[in-house]
Motif scaffolding. Structure first.
Motif, PDB file in Angstrom:
ATOM      1  N   ALA A   1       0.851  -1.186   0.000  1.00 37.75           N
ATOM      2  CA  ALA A   1       0.000   0.000   0.000  1.00 37.75           C
ATOM      3  C   ALA A   1       0.884   1.232   0.000  1.00 37.75           C
ATOM      4  CB  ALA A   1      -0.907   0.004   1.231  1.00 37.75           C
ATOM      5  N   ASP A   2       0.777   2.041  -1.045  1.00 37.87           N
ATOM      6  CA  ASP A   2       1.517   3.296  -1.062  1.00 37.87           C
ATOM      7  C   ASP A   2       0.603   4.370  -0.493  1.00 37.87           C
ATOM      8  OD1 ASP A   2       3.149   5.393  -1.432  1.00 37.87           O
ATOM      9  OD2 ASP A   2       2.822   5.535  -3.590  1.00 37.87           O
ATOM     10  N   ILE A   3       0.493   4.409   0.832  1.00 35.49           N
ATOM     11  CA  ILE A   3      -0.361   5.429   1.433  1.00 35.49           C
ATOM     12  C   ILE A   3       0.499   6.641   1.722  1.00 35.49           C
ATOM     13  CG2 ILE A   3      -2.166   3.996   2.399  1.00 35.49           C
ATOM     14  CD1 ILE A   3      -0.626   3.692   4.871  1.00 35.49           C
ATOM     15  N   ASN A   4      -0.113   7.829   1.685  1.00 35.33           N
ATOM     16  CA  ASN A   4       0.711   9.030   1.799  1.00 35.33           C
ATOM     17  C   ASN A   4       1.079   9.368   3.232  1.00 35.33           C
ATOM     18  OD1 ASN A   4      -1.641   9.961   2.797  1.00 35.33           O
ATOM     19  ND2 ASN A   4      -2.141  11.258   1.045  1.00 35.33           N
ATOM     20  N   ILE A   5       0.754   8.475   4.179  1.00 38.89           N
ATOM     21  CA  ILE A   5       1.216   8.686   5.539  1.00 38.89           C
ATOM     22  C   ILE A   5       2.141   7.549   5.942  1.00 38.89           C
ATOM     23  CG2 ILE A   5      -0.645  10.083   6.457  1.00 38.89           C
ATOM     24  CD1 ILE A   5      -1.851   7.337   7.333  1.00 38.89           C
ATOM     25  N   GLY A   6       2.778   6.924   4.928  1.00 36.25           N
ATOM     26  CA  GLY A   6       3.545   5.695   5.109  1.00 36.25           C
ATOM     27  C   GLY A   6       4.281   5.559   6.414  1.00 36.25           C
ATOM     28  N   ILE A   7       5.161   6.510   6.706  1.00 37.61           N
ATOM     29  CA  ILE A   7       6.024   6.326   7.866  1.00 37.61           C
ATOM     30  C   ILE A   7       5.235   6.489   9.158  1.00 37.61           C
ATOM     31  CG2 ILE A   7       6.816   8.735   7.828  1.00 37.61           C
ATOM     32  CD1 ILE A   7       8.841   5.620   8.732  1.00 37.61           C
ATOM     33  N   LEU A   8       4.176   7.317   9.114  1.00 37.88           N
ATOM     34  CA  LEU A   8       3.334   7.446  10.312  1.00 37.88           C
ATOM     35  C   LEU A   8       2.595   6.150  10.587  1.00 37.88           C
ATOM     36  CD1 LEU A   8       1.791  10.997  10.191  1.00 37.88           C
ATOM     37  CD2 LEU A   8       3.563  10.115  11.645  1.00 37.88           C
TER      38      LEU A   8
ATOM     39  N   LEU B   1       6.672   6.423   1.826  1.00 37.37           N
ATOM     40  CA  LEU B   1       7.966   5.750   1.755  1.00 37.37           C
ATOM     41  C   LEU B   1       8.419   5.579   0.312  1.00 37.37           C
ATOM     42  CD1 LEU B   1       7.679   3.102   4.558  1.00 37.37           C
ATOM     43  CD2 LEU B   1       9.238   4.990   4.453  1.00 37.37           C
ATOM     44  N   ALA B   2       7.461   5.334  -0.598  1.00 38.21           N
ATOM     45  CA  ALA B   2       7.829   5.172  -2.008  1.00 38.21           C
ATOM     46  C   ALA B   2       8.460   6.449  -2.537  1.00 38.21           C
ATOM     47  CB  ALA B   2       6.597   4.808  -2.828  1.00 38.21           C
ATOM     48  N   GLU B   3       7.879   7.580  -2.131  1.00 40.42           N
ATOM     49  CA  GLU B   3       8.400   8.875  -2.559  1.00 40.42           C
ATOM     50  C   GLU B   3       9.801   9.109  -1.985  1.00 40.42           C
ATOM     51  OE1 GLU B   3       7.687  12.234  -4.813  1.00 40.42           O
ATOM     52  OE2 GLU B   3       6.406  10.471  -4.542  1.00 40.42           O
ATOM     53  N   ILE B   4       9.962   8.765  -0.708  1.00 42.22           N
ATOM     54  CA  ILE B   4      11.269   8.961  -0.056  1.00 42.22           C
ATOM     55  C   ILE B   4      12.339   8.141  -0.766  1.00 42.22           C
ATOM     56  CG2 ILE B   4      12.544   8.498   2.082  1.00 42.22           C
ATOM     57  CD1 ILE B   4      10.037   9.260   3.616  1.00 42.22           C
ATOM     58  N   VAL B   5      11.986   6.918  -1.149  1.00 43.08           N
ATOM     59  CA  VAL B   5      12.960   6.080  -1.840  1.00 43.08           C
ATOM     60  C   VAL B   5      13.284   6.667  -3.208  1.00 43.08           C
ATOM     61  CG1 VAL B   5      13.347   3.810  -2.837  1.00 43.08           C
ATOM     62  CG2 VAL B   5      12.340   4.015  -0.605  1.00 43.08           C
ATOM     63  N   ASN B   6      12.248   7.160  -3.901  1.00 45.25           N
ATOM     64  CA  ASN B   6      12.485   7.731  -5.230  1.00 45.25           C
ATOM     65  C   ASN B   6      13.423   8.914  -5.166  1.00 45.25           C
ATOM     66  OD1 ASN B   6      11.220   6.095  -6.997  1.00 45.25           O
ATOM     67  ND2 ASN B   6       9.216   7.065  -6.753  1.00 45.25           N
ATOM     68  N   GLN B   7      13.318   9.700  -4.087  1.00 42.94           N
ATOM     69  CA  GLN B   7      14.191  10.862  -3.960  1.00 42.94           C
ATOM     70  C   GLN B   7      15.652  10.473  -3.767  1.00 42.94           C
ATOM     71  OE1 GLN B   7      12.600  13.162  -0.810  1.00 42.94           O
ATOM     72  NE2 GLN B   7      10.875  13.916  -2.008  1.00 42.94           N
ATOM     73  N   GLN B   8      15.892   9.227  -3.317  1.00 37.10           N
ATOM     74  CA  GLN B   8      17.268   8.798  -3.083  1.00 37.10           C
ATOM     75  C   GLN B   8      17.801   8.011  -4.273  1.00 37.10           C
ATOM     76  OE1 GLN B   8      17.863   7.233   0.968  1.00 37.10           O
ATOM     77  NE2 GLN B   8      15.673   7.443   1.197  1.00 37.10           N
ATOM     78  N   HIS B   9      17.284   8.315  -5.455  1.00 40.26           N
ATOM     79  CA  HIS B   9      17.631   7.560  -6.648  1.00 40.26           C
ATOM     80  C   HIS B   9      19.138   7.570  -6.888  1.00 40.26           C
ATOM     81  CE1 HIS B   9      16.698   5.803 -10.544  1.00 40.26           C
ATOM     82  NE2 HIS B   9      17.698   6.513 -10.998  1.00 40.26           N
ATOM     83  N   GLY B  10      19.671   6.427  -7.263  1.00 42.50           N
ATOM     84  CA  GLY B  10      21.104   6.350  -7.561  1.00 42.50           C
ATOM     85  C   GLY B  10      21.934   6.447  -6.308  1.00 42.50           C
ATOM     86  N   PHE B  11      23.081   7.106  -6.434  1.00 36.26           N
ATOM     87  CA  PHE B  11      23.979   7.172  -5.291  1.00 36.26           C
ATOM     88  C   PHE B  11      24.600   8.553  -5.150  1.00 36.26           C
ATOM     89  CE2 PHE B  11      28.199   6.289  -3.331  1.00 36.26           C
ATOM     90  CZ  PHE B  11      27.722   5.826  -2.129  1.00 36.26           C
ATOM     91  N   TRP B  12      24.881   9.225  -6.280  1.00 35.02           N
ATOM     92  CA  TRP B  12      25.621  10.480  -6.266  1.00 35.02           C
ATOM     93  C   TRP B  12      24.953  11.423  -7.247  1.00 35.02           C
ATOM     94  CZ3 TRP B  12      29.801  11.991  -3.377  1.00 35.02           C
ATOM     95  CH2 TRP B  12      30.444  13.175  -3.774  1.00 35.02           C
TER      96      TRP B  12
END
Lengths: 167, 165, 356
Positions: free
Chosen positions: C120-127, C186-197
């Motif tokens: 479930a990609d809910i927009n309160i994921g981490i909460l 959480l899906a959004e947070i992961v997308n923001q960390q795309h790649g490494f550098w």
């Protein structure tokens, strides 16, 4: 006072510095030590398959010896019982009769010979006292058991198997 | 009846059943547990209204923290039905009267309210966290700050009481 | 009519995903018990379990069978219902948190159908994760109280106050991170960390929020009841805590839930701070393999990172001795919460005056 060793270290009672109070560098130092141990050889061995060699002076369970013809060497002189500091050995002597020469080496033999393994301290004095080389301490250890009575080993338990008898 | 309504009815039954359990059960620990069940059902209602943030905060703050403290106190006081103090007849009578008056007021209030037949045309994302934050810090900034001062004063009070000397 | 409105293929897809994730988390948790014993043994120059199967690999199964066949004791005067509810709640909340973790990028099939590797990609994921964790405290509290044993009760009170205290610092440290990401999903947070550098700095949040990460990590140790904060179940002292009266598989549930929690929280830590399923040069890899293979690689990367995190938890457990209870509370309330608040203020200042 003169020091016996040069290993004395004065206890440092200074208040901790900021770096020490952070605690994290110390944790990382500790982690290096413990993680380093992962790559060390384990001190454990898989016991029943793999056994550590006994020391050459190891003193384990007693055995009563026989000579080359399979005759019991013990002559029931009682020196072992006398030398035993734990008073673990009791015996009863009997005289060899005609026709028993193939069983007993000497004219007098032990009809009953008991060692209480719960009392025995495995000092090996019986082995040293024996004039006939009849008792030896082997390299086995006493098995665990449920009753006290089972720790009193009698002659049949102690005698080594007769080499001439084939089963 | 669609899925939405079905879920609504199930949640309502759980919520009202839990609320009845709170006041009817003899064991205080059971009451607290019923209250937690009610909170969960109410959170479910919030989700149905698309107020996900409110739903999860209700669970974290009320079910997860405040009720744990309630449970704490009740467990450590070792309350149960046998040691419950018997209330006097007078107190029971006063309770019945005040409860009845409250019920009457509520009934009167319900009677005068007009149920709006037109559905509220709020955007579906009003309950989401970014919109909620926008509203809280623009339109409702004054009550928001007032309530935070209230919490601060409560915290100061707790610290003052908790100090040893 | 009601049944027709449901998108059955969607339900089936999610059901398969849920069962795979549940199976995987239970499997990883099972072997985490084996791994814990092996790691502990290696760190102490021992061999660890080696009898059941090759390298002792069947040991967790043997343990499970043992627990199932043990006598089940419910103390007299214990509240039967709550006594059973306790371990069930512990297990339930442990399994529930995995629903919002993105295990890999979405797969786009040739038919145009998109399969998300997240329940479930809910927009309160981490909460949501926080909510589940805060409900998990009830498993411990109810178990301790229902046992009708004062030592269990004290143990559960100890555990619950520890959990509540550290939840606070954990939440505040997370706020700083969420201020940088601007989203709770959480899906959004992961997308923001795309790649490494990217743009001359690491994309992973651990490089953007180092202090927040350390506070979150310490709180995670406390929330998981793992050494050095394993006071709730201090085996060698304090009469073992809330599960003193438990036996058989109910005890097993408590112990096993802890390992499920270990896996899930490691995955969440990785998702929040170590880029989730992202890995260096992932764009080049994505260009050269098919999307399905790429997704599998991503899932494997996430699992590898998670297992490394679990190993780190184990290394720490066998390195640091247990805290005393007043030290635990001092650390939580007097060090971590102020630190987290300062971190939050600094982050806010940087966002306003430096990044804008």
């Amino acid at each position: 006072m003169q020091e016996l060793t040069n290993k004395r270290v004065a206890v440092d009672r200074k208040p901790m510095t900021f770096m020490e109070r952070l605690y994290i560098p110390t944790i990382i130092k500790g982690l290096f030590i413990t993680v380093g141990h992962i790559f060390k050889k384990p001190a454990t061995i898989s016991y029943p398959e793999q056994q550590r060699p006994f020391s050459p002076v190891f003193r384990g369970l007693h055995i009563l010896n026989r000579d080359e013809q399979g005759r019991e060497k013990c002559t029931a002189c009682g020196l072992c019982a006398l030398s035993c500091p734990a008073e673990a050995i009791t015996m009863e002597a009997a005289e060899r009769t005609k026709g028993e020469e193939h069983l007993y080496k000497e004219e007098k033999y032990a009809a009953k010979y008991e060692i209480n393994m719960l009392r025995c301290i495995f000092c090996g004095l019986c082995e040293e006292a024996c004039p006939k080389d009849a008792i030896y301490l082997s390299e086995t250890v006493a098995q665990a058991n449920y009753t006290r009575k089972s720790f009193i080993y009698n002659k049949e338990d102690l005698l080594i198997p007769n080499p001439n008898e084939t089963h | 009846m669609n899925l939405h309504q079905l879920v609504f009815w199930i949640l309502s039954v759980i919520a009202i059943g839990g609320a009845l359990g709170v006041i009817l059960s003899r064991n205080p620990v059971a009451s607290v547990l019923f209250l937690i069940v009610t909170f969960f059902a109410v959170s479910g209602h919030y989700i149905l209204l698309n107020a996900q943030f409110l739903a999860i905060v209700n669970i974290i703050v009320y079910a997860g923290a405040i009720m744990v403290l309630f449970l704490y106190v009740i467990m450590l006081m070792n309350l149960n039905g046998d040691v419950e103090p018997q209330k006097s007849k007078l107190l029971q009578f006063a309770g019945i009267i005040s409860g009845g008056i409250l019920f009457l007021v509520l009934l009167a209030a319900f009677k005068t309210t007009q149920l709006s037949t037109t559905p509220i045309n709020a955007s579906t994302s009003i309950g989401l966290i970014s919109e909620l934050g926008q509203v809280l810090f623009t339109r409702f900034v004054f009550p928001f700050e007032i309530s935070s001062i209230l919490f601060l004063s409560a915290m100061v009070g707790a610290v003052v009481i908790g100090k040893k000397d | 009519m009601l049944l027709l409105t449901i998108d059955w293929s969607f339900i089936i897809e999610k059901l398969i995903l849920i069962s795979v994730i549940l199976g995987a988390s239970l499997g990883v948790a099972t072997y985490a018990t084996w791994g814990e014993r092996k790691v502990a043994a290696w760190m102490q120059d021992r061999k660890g379990p080696s009898r059941a199967g090759p390298f002792g690999l069947l040991q967790p199964i043997a343990d499970g069978i043992k627990l199932f066949f043990k006598e089940e004791i419910i103390p007299t005067d214990a509240n039967r219902f709550l006594f059973i509810l306790g371990p069930s709640l512990a297990m339930l909340t442990a399994c529930m948190a995995s629903a919002v973790i993105p295990w890999g990028p979405s797969i786009e099939l040739e038919s145009g159908r998109i399969i998300a590797l997240q329940v479930a990609d809910i927009n309160i994921g981490i909460l949501y994760v926080f909510g589940v964790v805060s409900v998990g405290v009830y498993g411990i509290m109810l178990g301790g109280w229902a046992s009708n044993n004062k030592y269990s009760l004290m143990g559960s009170v100890r555990a619950a106050s520890q959990a509540i205290s550290y939840e606070l610092a954990m939440g505040i440290s997370l706020i700083a991170l969420l201020m940088m990401t601007g989203t709770l999903s959480l899906a959004e947070i992961v997308n923001q960390q795309h790649g490494f550098w990217e743009n001359g700095w690491f994309t992973w949040n651990v490089a953007k929020q180092p202090l927040g990460f350390i506070i979150f990590l310490v709180c995670a140790f406390a929330e998981l009841n793992r050494a050095p904060f394993d006071l709730p179940e201090a085996e060698s002292e304090l009469v073992a805590g809330y599960h003193t009266e438990y036996s058989s598989m109910k005890l097993g549930f408590y112990l096993f839930a802890e390992y499920v929690n270990l896996f899930i929280s490691s995955a969440i830590l990785i998702t929040l701070f170590f880029g989730g399923y992202n890995f260096p040069f992932m764009d080049q890899v994505a260009g050269s393999v098919s999307p399905v293979v790429f997704s599998i690689i991503c899932v494997l990367v996430l699992l590898t990172k998670t297992i490394m995190m679990i190993l780190f938890f184990m290394f720490v457990r066998w390195t640091i001795p247990r805290f005393r209870y007043d030290q635990l509370m001092n650390l939580g309330w007097k060090s971590l919460i102020p630190l987290a608040l300062v971190n939050m203020l600094i982050t806010g200042a940087i966002i306003i005056w430096v990044l804008n």
